[in-house]
Design an enzyme around this catalytic site. Structure first.
Site, short mmCIF file in Angstrom:
data_model
loop_
_atom_site.label_atom_id
_atom_site.label_comp_id
_atom_site.label_asym_id
_atom_site.label_seq_id
_atom_site.Cartn_x
_atom_site.Cartn_y
_atom_site.Cartn_z
NE ARG A 523 -37.55 10.40 -7.83
CZ ARG A 523 -36.85 10.40 -8.97
NH1 ARG A 523 -37.50 10.43 -10.12
NH2 ARG A 523 -35.55 10.31 -8.94
CB SER A 584 -31.69 12.38 1.28
OG SER A 584 -31.92 11.68 0.09
CG ASP A 638 -29.87 13.61 -1.12
OD1 ASP A 638 -30.83 14.41 -1.00
OD2 ASP A 638 -28.85 13.67 -0.42
C1 0WK Z 1 -34.00 14.74 -6.35
C2 0WK Z 1 -33.16 13.53 -5.95
C3 0WK Z 1 -33.35 13.25 -4.49
C4 0WK Z 1 -33.03 14.46 -3.68
C5 0WK Z 1 -33.88 15.60 -4.15
C6 0WK Z 1 -33.52 16.86 -3.41
O1 0WK Z 1 -33.54 12.42 -6.70
O2 0WK Z 1 -32.54 12.18 -4.10
O3 0WK Z 1 -33.22 14.20 -2.32
O4 0WK Z 1 -33.69 15.83 -5.53
O5 0WK Z 1 -34.33 17.88 -3.86
P1 0WK Z 1 -35.73 18.25 -3.19
O6 0WK Z 1 -36.69 17.24 -3.67
O7 0WK Z 1 -35.52 18.22 -1.73
O8 0WK Z 1 -36.01 19.60 -3.69
C1 BGC Z 2 -29.47 15.85 4.89
C2 BGC Z 2 -28.50 15.32 3.86
C3 BGC Z 2 -29.11 15.45 2.48
C4 BGC Z 2 -29.57 16.85 2.25
C5 BGC Z 2 -30.20 17.03 0.89
C6 BGC Z 2 -29.92 17.22 4.52
O1 BGC Z 2 -30.89 17.65 5.40
O2 BGC Z 2 -28.84 15.89 6.14
O3 BGC Z 2 -28.18 14.00 4.11
O4 BGC Z 2 -28.14 15.11 1.55
O5 BGC Z 2 -30.50 17.22 3.23
O6 BGC Z 2 -31.31 16.28 0.74
#
Ligand code: 0WK
Ligand code: BGC
Length: 899
Positions: A523, A584, A638
């Protein structure tokens, strides 16, 4: 039209006969009304509170599956039949869909006195029959599972445990009521030293979900939704329920249907006031109802006028078999003549005609009332399964159904009228009870074997409290090592200092660009931090897998194109806004705007990035694009962004947790405890990179064969071990591996997998969230499985749901163990008795899974009782957090602004 025939016959008869025939011919409206009462009694019977008050006892049978045509077994059955015999059967099922079961049986006549004698004598007799039968079939050496049909109402507390509630149908053996009939037979069998082993107690019909038995008695069982069956404490799947509907009306609910004849039959019965419904439809009573109707009409000079009818005062002078013969269209009248003459009633032709009308009315009513009961059961099943239309097979057994075509016709047509939303296919059953018990025992053996295999395969995923405390202690140990300058390299937790020393204090102000890379979505955001609110505009961009796994240059070029596209759309091209970059992945932070990538995770593997400063790579991409409107002031993980975003609203938020594609945690550590950095004033946010916990092997005891398969096939084998047990990128894959193993073990899908199920990542983690959604009808689970070309039975769906629940629960508990280590560390680092802290959390798995967050929080409370932890879901993601970090960075850089 039977009802109409009866009505027209009634209308042309003498008023007394009319009155009796009309009373025996409930209208469709009345049947509909009574069906409503039966539905009420049925649902009342299912609930624990009101169950005791219902006349439908809805007894759980612990049969949770119907035959699926697999599973070869040789079985023995013992069936104390109605009245005077015990039947023993030897059944061999050949696993060919039960198309050709082999059956051998022997009927042993039961001496009359046994039914009135001691219970011990009854069971000794049955055991003797089993012994004689085994000798007759040559005493097979291998032990045979035994199925036992006991056609009396019992409270079942297990497939092989049932207490007799009350005798009926003329049985009166002493010392049995309230006792476990299985134990009684077992004891009798042991006395006989018979080889047979134990099985189950109830009969059924293959492929039918309902069994209705209009026999001497009457009863109906059906596969109910287990979660509605409160007495059974089984929450998922279905269980066969024995409705014991014979007692309907014992509370007066049928008083407006009962006729004076019914009351007389009841008063003369051995259990007055009980089993009123059974006494209207069971073949044990139909002859009696007709006898009383004849007696009544004779006393009113409307039948056998001027004859001596005293014979009609004698019980059982007219059998139900005779009633059925008299009804016959062809020779019913002749039969009536013969039977009534044999009773010395010298019947006139009119008498014979009226007695035939009475017989037809009584049998038709029995069929119509049975249909009304069945319609109530069908409508309940349709409703409880949330179906528009229920299509179901109903196994029907019993002399009445087999010998009276009229009974079957009325049953079928009245069910159609009273439950139009259901398509019930009535399947007459040949010798059902014997085969039924064999089926139940075969199904019981199959489900027990399946259950054992399931337990064996899932056991390593079921972590005990002690296991979790061990994980917590290991996490703590790795944290200590990770913070220790000397031992950091040994630890699987990098415990990376982030240069974020404060959480927001609300004085942050300004307009910032923010990037959020590393989760499900990339994003780009513009964040305006004002006094009373934060205004965010953002756009989601896709990072194609080819870019994620291409070159670093291409990746950062792609990121730059997205930024420029966003700035264009938001008319920001001419503004150089401070930018906060949420990146992240594990990075060694060398400053607020300098972070060196240590390794990729979550499916990223772009080359030429590891060991590089990712901010520099972004700046170089901007240069390649001659784009000057880029000013990166902060790069955060993140978890840090999430902590900051939530910290803006809750000053106690000092931990950031992500459970999404990946998983990780950061927290505010005392600087004095961060041995890898100089200085010991204040606090520093530590990015734990807990996804890598266990990469040094410390978690291997908790790694199951399924986890090892998932890890070996991943692009970063041996890495991110903790993450691979918890996060969204892997849970679906763990489930897929378990399903493949269960198919291999013939536990699922009758041992038949599908090509699709062989594909990696085909079972998405979001399927777990859907499948575990409370109240989701299992047909929807079957829908997900059929999209994977899996022919899933209802039971398969129950088992698949259990696999999902086990995998997601382990993930939540492991997360709780990790978090317990963190909050306990903070509490001790701060020398506190009690710690109160908020965790800012984000991530699709945490947010979307129906139980994950609750399971995590409940276990955390148990593992860290001295910490009062609140979880605050981040609304706008970590992009806002990155902007806040940028704001702090800018404030720091502006000598005029307060530090
Ligand atoms: C939303 C956050 C972002 C993070 C994500 C993790 O804004 O920084 O990496 O959540 O959740 P996912 O999208 O991997 O389920
Ligand atoms: C990364 C982290 C991150 C997490 C959640 C992991 O795979 O090593 O840096 O915070 O994922 O997104």
């Amino acid at each position: 039209h039977c009802g109409a025939q009866l009505l027209s016959a009634a209308l042309t008869s003498r008023p007394q006969v009319q009155r009796v025939l009309l009373a025996l011919t409930p209208t469709l409206e009345k049947l509909q009304e009574v069906k409503g009462r039966v539905l009420e009694a049925l649902e009342q019977g299912l609930s624990r509170q009101s169950g005791a008050r219902s006349t439908m006892q809805m007894l759980p049978t612990f049969i949770c599956s119907t035959p699926d045509g697999t599973g070869e077994t040789a079985l023995l059955d013992a069936v104390p039949g109605m009245g005077s015999h015990v039947r023993t059967l030897w059944v061999t099922l050949t696993g060919d869909g039960n198309q050709s079961p082999q059956l051998m049986y022997h009927v042993f006549e039961m001496p009359e006195d046994i039914t009135q004698g001691s219970g011990e004598a009854l069971f000794d007799f049955i055991a003797q029959c089993v012994k004689n039968f085994l000798e007759e079939i040559g005493n097979p050496q291998h032990r045979l599972p035994l199925g036992f049909i006991f056609p009396f109402s019992c409270r079942q507390t297990g497939l092989d445990k049932a207490e007799l509630i009350s005798w009926s149908k003329g049985f009166r053996c002493s010392d049995v009521e309230g006792k476990d009939v299985v134990q009684l037979l077992q004891a009798a069998i042991s006395k006989q030293e018979v080889g047979a082993v134990w099985g189950s107690r109830l009969g059924g019909l293959p492929h039918a979900e309902n069994l209705m038995v209009p026999r001497s008695g009457t009863n109906c069982c059906f596969m109910a939704e287990s979660h509605l069956l409160e007495m059974a404490e089984v929450t998922s799947g279905r269980m066969c329920v024995n409705s014991e509907w014979g007692c309907l009306g014992d509370d007066g609910a049928l008083d407006d249907v009962l006729t004076p004849c019914d009351h007389r039959v009841d008063q003369e019965s051995s259990n007055p006031g009980e089993r009123r419904f059974e006494k209207m439809v069971g073949s044990l009573y139909l002859g009696e109802i007709v006898r009383h109707a004849m007696l009544m009409l004779a006393s009113e000079q409307a039948l056998f006028i001027g004859r001596n009818t005293s014979i009609l005062a004698t019980k059982a002078v007219l059998t139900t078999q005779q009633v059925l013969e008299i009804m016959d269209n062809e020779d019913g009248m002749a039969k009536a003549q013969g039977i009534l003459e044999a009773l010395g009633l010298q019947p006139s032709e009119r008498d014979c005609c009226r007695v035939q009308q009475l017989c037809r009315a009584v049998v038709s009513r029995a069929a119509a009332l049975s249909a009304m009961g069945l319609a109530a059961v069908l409508s309940h099943m349709c409703r409880s399964r949330q179906l528009e239309r229920l299509v179901v097979n109903v196994g029907v057994d019993g002399g009445l159904y087999h010998t009276s075509a009229r009974f079957g016709e009325i049953l079928r047509s009245v069910v159609g009228l009273l439950a139009p939303e259901c398509a019930a296919n009535l399947m007459p059953s040949a010798d059902v009870s014997g085969l039924g018990a064999a089926m139940v025992t075969a199904v019981a053996l199959r489900t027990v074997a399946q259950r054992n295999n399931m337990e064996r395969l899932l056991a390593p995923l079921r972590l005990s409290r002690t296991d979790l405390q061990r994980v917590q202690a290991l996490m703590r140990q790795e944290m200590e090592r990770g913070l220790d300058r000397e031992r950091n390299a040994e630890s699987s937790l990098r415990m990376l200092p982030t240069y974020v020393c404060h959480t927001p204090d609300g004085t942050e102000r300004g307009k910032f660009l923010a990037l959020d890379l590393g989760g499900t979505n990339f994003r780009v955001l513009v964040v305006h931090v004002a006094e009373d609110n934060i205004d965010i505009t953002n756009e989601i961009y896709v990072i194609p897998t080819a870019v994620m796994q291409g070159t670093g240059e291409a990746l950062f070029n792609h990121i730059m194109e997205c930024i420029m596209d966003f700035q264009m759309k938001q008319e920001l091209m001419d503004q150089v806004l401070p930018l906060g970059f949420t990146f992240s992945f594990p990075c060694q932070q060398l400053g607020l705007d300098k972070a060196v990538l240590l390794n990729w995770t979550k499916g990223f593997s772009a080359s030429g990035c590891v060991g590089q400063d990712v901010v520099q790579m972004l700046r170089e991409a901007a240069q390649r694009k001659q784009h000057t409107a880029l000013k990166v002031v902060a790069v955060v993980n993140d978890t840090v962004g999430t902590m900051m975003a939530c910290g803006y609203h809750d000053p106690k938020c000092e931990i950031g947790l992500i459970v999404g594609t990946g998983t990780n945690t950061c927290y505010m550590e005392e600087r004095a405890k961060v041995g890898t950095m100089d200085g010991d004033e204040g606090r520093m946010c530590i990015n734990m990179e807990w996804g890598a916990f266990g990469d040094n092997g410390c978690l291997d005891d908790f790694f199951t064969s399924f986890d090892r398969l998932v890890d070996e096939k991943s692009i970063n084998a041996g890495k991110q071990k903790f993450e691979k047990l918890i996060s969204g990128m892997y849970l679906g894959e763990i489930v897929r591996q378990i399903l493949l193993a269960l198919v291999e073990e013939q536990v699922l899908f009758c041992g038949k997998s599908s090509h699709k199920l062989q594909n990696r990542d085909i079972f998405q983690t979001k399927f777990l969230s859907t499948i575990e959604t409370p109240g989701l009808a299992l047909v929807q689970v079957q829908g997900i499985l059929s999209n994977l070309e899996l022919d899933a039975s209802y039971e398969d769906s129950v088992l698949v749901r259990e696999v999902c629940q086990t995998v997601s629960l382990r993930a939540a508990h492991l997360c709780a163990a990790g978090m317990a280590a963190v909050v306990e560390k903070m509490r001790e680092s701060r020398g506190l008795e009690q710690l109160t802290v908020t965790v800012g959390v984000d991530g699709t798995l945490y947010k979307m899974h129906p139980h994950f967050s609750r399971n995590l929080q409940q276990m955390l409370q148990e593992l860290a009782p001295l910490c009062n932890v609140t979880f605050l879901q981040s609304e706008d993601g970590s992009g806002k957090g990155a902007a806040l970090v940028a704001a702090v960075a800018c404030r720091g850089a502006d000598p005029s602004s307060p530090q």
